[in-house]
Write an enzyme that holds these catalytic residues in place. Sequence first.
Site, mmCIF file in Angstrom:
data_model
loop_
_atom_site.group_PDB
_atom_site.id
_atom_site.type_symbol
_atom_site.label_atom_id
_atom_site.label_comp_id
_atom_site.label_asym_id
_atom_site.label_seq_id
_atom_site.Cartn_x
_atom_site.Cartn_y
_atom_site.Cartn_z
ATOM 1 C CD GLU A 152 -15.136 15.312 -152.714
ATOM 2 O OE1 GLU A 152 -15.338 14.381 -151.933
ATOM 3 O OE2 GLU A 152 -16.038 16.087 -153.098
ATOM 4 C CE LYS A 184 -21.783 13.715 -152.138
ATOM 5 N NZ LYS A 184 -21.344 13.204 -153.440
ATOM 6 C CG ASN A 219 -20.947 15.938 -148.656
ATOM 7 O OD1 ASN A 219 -22.018 16.340 -148.198
ATOM 8 N ND2 ASN A 219 -20.513 16.287 -149.860
ATOM 9 C CB SER A 247 -15.874 5.697 -155.372
ATOM 10 O OG SER A 247 -16.922 6.156 -156.206
ATOM 11 C CD GLU A 293 -22.488 15.975 -155.394
ATOM 12 O OE1 GLU A 293 -22.996 16.322 -154.316
ATOM 13 O OE2 GLU A 293 -21.960 14.852 -155.562
ATOM 14 N N GLY A 326 -19.341 9.151 -156.605
ATOM 15 C CA GLY A 326 -20.602 8.412 -156.722
ATOM 16 C C GLY A 326 -20.636 7.444 -157.899
ATOM 17 C CG HIS A 346 -19.273 18.661 -153.189
ATOM 18 N ND1 HIS A 346 -19.838 18.105 -154.312
ATOM 19 C CD2 HIS A 346 -18.756 17.631 -152.479
ATOM 20 C CE1 HIS A 346 -19.667 16.788 -154.273
ATOM 21 N NE2 HIS A 346 -19.013 16.482 -153.162
HETATM 22 P P1 13P Z 1 -18.871 9.313 -152.856
HETATM 23 O O1 13P Z 1 -18.030 8.867 -151.700
HETATM 24 O O2 13P Z 1 -20.297 8.890 -152.766
HETATM 25 O O3 13P Z 1 -18.223 9.003 -154.180
HETATM 26 O O4 13P Z 1 -18.926 10.928 -152.767
HETATM 27 C C1 13P Z 1 -17.763 11.627 -152.618
HETATM 28 C C2 13P Z 1 -18.110 13.034 -152.339
HETATM 29 O O5 13P Z 1 -18.608 13.749 -153.189
HETATM 30 C C3 13P Z 1 -17.888 13.544 -150.969
HETATM 31 O O6 13P Z 1 -18.025 14.924 -150.932
#
Ligand code: 13P
Length: 258
Positions: free
Chosen positions: A168, A12, A10, A214, A98, A174, A96
């Site tokens: 997740e 982003k 992803n 992560s 976010e 992150g 997601h």
């Molecule tokens: P990270 O791997 O940067 O923690 O992000 C995970 C994520 O949100 C994947 O959709």
Amino acid sequence: MERKYIVAGNWKMNKTFDEGIQLASAVNSAMPRGVAVAVLGTPYIHLKTVGDLISENSSLFLSAQNCHQEEKGAYTGEISAAMLASVGAQYVIIGHSERRAYFSESNELLAKKVDIAIKHQLQPIFCCGEGLEIRKKGEHIPHVCRQLEASLFHLPAEDMKKVTIAYEPIWAIGTGLTASPEEAEEMHKAIRGLIADNYGENISGQITILYGGSCKPSNADALFAKPNVDGGLIGGASLNAPDFVALIDALNKAKSGA
Ligand code: 13P
């Protein structure tokens, strides 16, 4: 149908057009052979070009990161599921954390996005997960179960089979904090059990359940070794080809005897 093992990136809101094409080319040329497939979840601007670039590679697939819930119309700035399918996307990430947090996406709205994605032959990568407060209270499993019930369990079995689930935990995204392999397995097992209760063991055994938060080459072996962890949804480590390819290698190694 066999369960698929997937490393999904992803990206982003990262990568200019040229940077994204470079990254996709590097993954395409280094793509390891094995049981694992990979999905590139690019920004909209990259989809068509990346799709063309990976079209000959039978283990590399294309995903968008979101779609609108309506068929088409006056929704300035939005992208429909039909548009994504028309440029070759095979998957779409839906729900997601976010998007839930910054764009107020509710379980009910996400149910509509899942429906329209499936209608247009896009396979949803449906994200679920709890925040830290919920985890601290020990309510993470019922919380995630409610997310799945509200957004997925209206689907007929034939459509449920097309869904990939990504667990997740928000506190791990992150942050550098990762769920331990045991914490991930506990949740993935609960998710598979809930699907079995609603759709039967045969279907629950076919569903791919990814871990995200992560996940990186240094912790992937232990996570992917768990029987209900079928791969990862990867943010930061999907932004450079060597790390992303190392994760695909790790999944191949973990599941080659599965
Ligand atoms: P990270 O791997 O940067 O923690 O992000 C995970 C994520 O949100 C994947 O959709």
